[in-house]
Design an enzyme around this catalytic site. Structure first.
Site, PDB file in Angstrom:
ATOM      1  N   ASP A  15       1.032  -1.167  -0.145  1.00 61.68           N
ATOM      2  CA  ASP A  15       0.049  -0.107   0.026  1.00 61.68           C
ATOM      3  C   ASP A  15       0.885   1.480   0.064  1.00 61.68           C
ATOM      4  O   ASP A  15       0.573   2.226   0.788  1.00 61.68           O
ATOM      5  CB  ASP A  15      -0.883   0.134   1.039  1.00 61.68           C
ATOM      6  CG  ASP A  15      -1.609  -1.340   1.442  1.00 61.68           C
ATOM      7  OD1 ASP A  15      -1.922  -2.077   0.631  1.00 61.68           O
ATOM      8  OD2 ASP A  15      -1.894  -1.665   2.592  1.00 61.68           O
ATOM      9  N   GLU A 194     -11.261  -0.421  -4.074  1.00 61.40           N
ATOM     10  CA  GLU A 194     -10.467   0.263  -3.004  1.00 61.40           C
ATOM     11  C   GLU A 194      -9.216   0.652  -3.475  1.00 61.40           C
ATOM     12  O   GLU A 194      -9.029   0.828  -4.634  1.00 61.40           O
ATOM     13  CB  GLU A 194     -10.341  -0.839  -1.841  1.00 61.40           C
ATOM     14  CG  GLU A 194      -9.099  -2.019  -2.445  1.00 61.40           C
ATOM     15  CD  GLU A 194      -8.724  -3.163  -1.235  1.00 61.40           C
ATOM     16  OE1 GLU A 194      -9.503  -3.282  -0.329  1.00 61.40           O
ATOM     17  OE2 GLU A 194      -7.636  -3.661  -1.567  1.00 61.40           O
TER      18      GLU A 194
END
Length: 319
Positions: A15, A194
């Protein structure tokens, strides 16, 4: 800087998020232990690889944000440093999902590595449900908050929502849904939208996002809207019917996604993402630490849309 980008760029950091602010690069990402927030700073993009990782926050032993610290992003909003992240009170799964909510840390000091961070604040949305992966961007003179969240009335894990910000931890007005998992490539393993990220080019604003389970099915989709269009009108957005970046079996790169965008010192647009170099994962992919941070230059087509190409193989030079 050279146009050679090592791959992986930073190992065991999922991420990833890189902020270019006042001639310095800042790097923040999920750590394999999911227990802290750490920032690296360097005067060059390449310098981030060897920069010291400074821990600016550790999770408490208990409480609403005491487990599974996920997907932090560092932003500078009207002179305030802000870290957005998601956290859960336990590792328990309820109704098929973890119990993450979104939080903001704020620092008023000039230096986010040595400054004092205020206690974390919950970012409340229109639904009290699983939510994560918040990002911030400025457009049309306004601050915007873009994130992923579960709507109990919609099948799947998460949809993408957008709202204007009143301040870094408070939404203004009613959020709108920009996208929900609907195509097969968004629903492999899990139905997921997402990890949104924003980039502008030409006359359009683009939102990339990640879809499906976090194994080799993970891939990126793309939304776009005209720069002068009203962002809170969902019908003004266009959604790609196909993924724009996905696994490469030839290059042994699997599950590329949860990206952001930055620029190198010469102003070239760079895609920042994570991916694994194998598919044989023992146990839950969540606890496999080898989603490495990777970089790739973005090409732009004649029609103004981004061409992300394919994820390059490990340990190669990327022209």
């Amino acid at each position: 800087m050279s146009t050679i980008l090592p791959n992986p760029f930073i190992e065991q950091r999922a991420d990833p998020f890189i902020l270019l602010h006042q001639q310095h690069y800042y790097f923040i990402a999920s750590v394999p232990e999911y227990d802290r927030l750490e920032i690296r700073r360097a005067s060059s993009l390449q310098g981030l690889r060897d920069a010291e990782a400074v821990v600016v926050w550790r999770k408490p032993e208990s409480g609403p944000c005491s487990e599974l610290i996920w997907a932090p992003e560092l932003h500078n909003i009207n002179g305030q440093w802000v870290i957005y992240f998601a956290a859960a009170p336990t590792r328990d799964i309820k109704d098929g999902l973890f119990q993450h909510r979104m939080y903001a840390l704020v620092c008023d000091d000039a230096d986010p590595l040595s400054g004092q961070w205020q206690p974390c604040r919950r970012v409340f949305t229109h639904i009290d449900s699983f939510s994560l992966d918040a990002t911030h961007f400025v457009h049309q003179g306004k601050n915007w908050y873009l994130w992923a969240q579960k709507d109990p009335t919609i099948p799947g894990n998460s949809n993408l929502y957008l709202a204007e910000l009143l301040n870094p931890w408070t939404l203004k007005g009613t959020p709108v849904m920009l996208s929900r998992p609907e195509y097969e490539w968004e629903c492999a393993g899990f139905s997921v939208n997402e990890g949104p990220a924003v980039i502008t080019h030409g006359q359009r604003l683009f939102v990339s996002y990640s879809a499906s389970a976090t194994d080799e099915n993970y891939c990126m989709g793309l939304l776009s809207i005209a720069l002068d269009a009203p962002l809170l009108q969902p019908e003004a957005w266009h959604k790609s019917a196909r993924p724009v970046f996905g696994s490469s079996w030839d290059n042994h790169q699997y599950g590329p996604g949860h990206n952001c965008f930055t620029q190198d010192e010469e102003g070239r647009d760079v895609l920042v993402y994570h991916a694994r170099n194998y598919t044989e994962i023992e146990g839950d992919p969540l606890w496999d630490p080898n989603r490495h941070t990777r970089l790739k230059y973005i090409e732009w087509r004649e029609d103004g849309t981004p061409d992300f190409g394919v994820p390059p193989a490990d340990y190669t030079n990327v022209p």
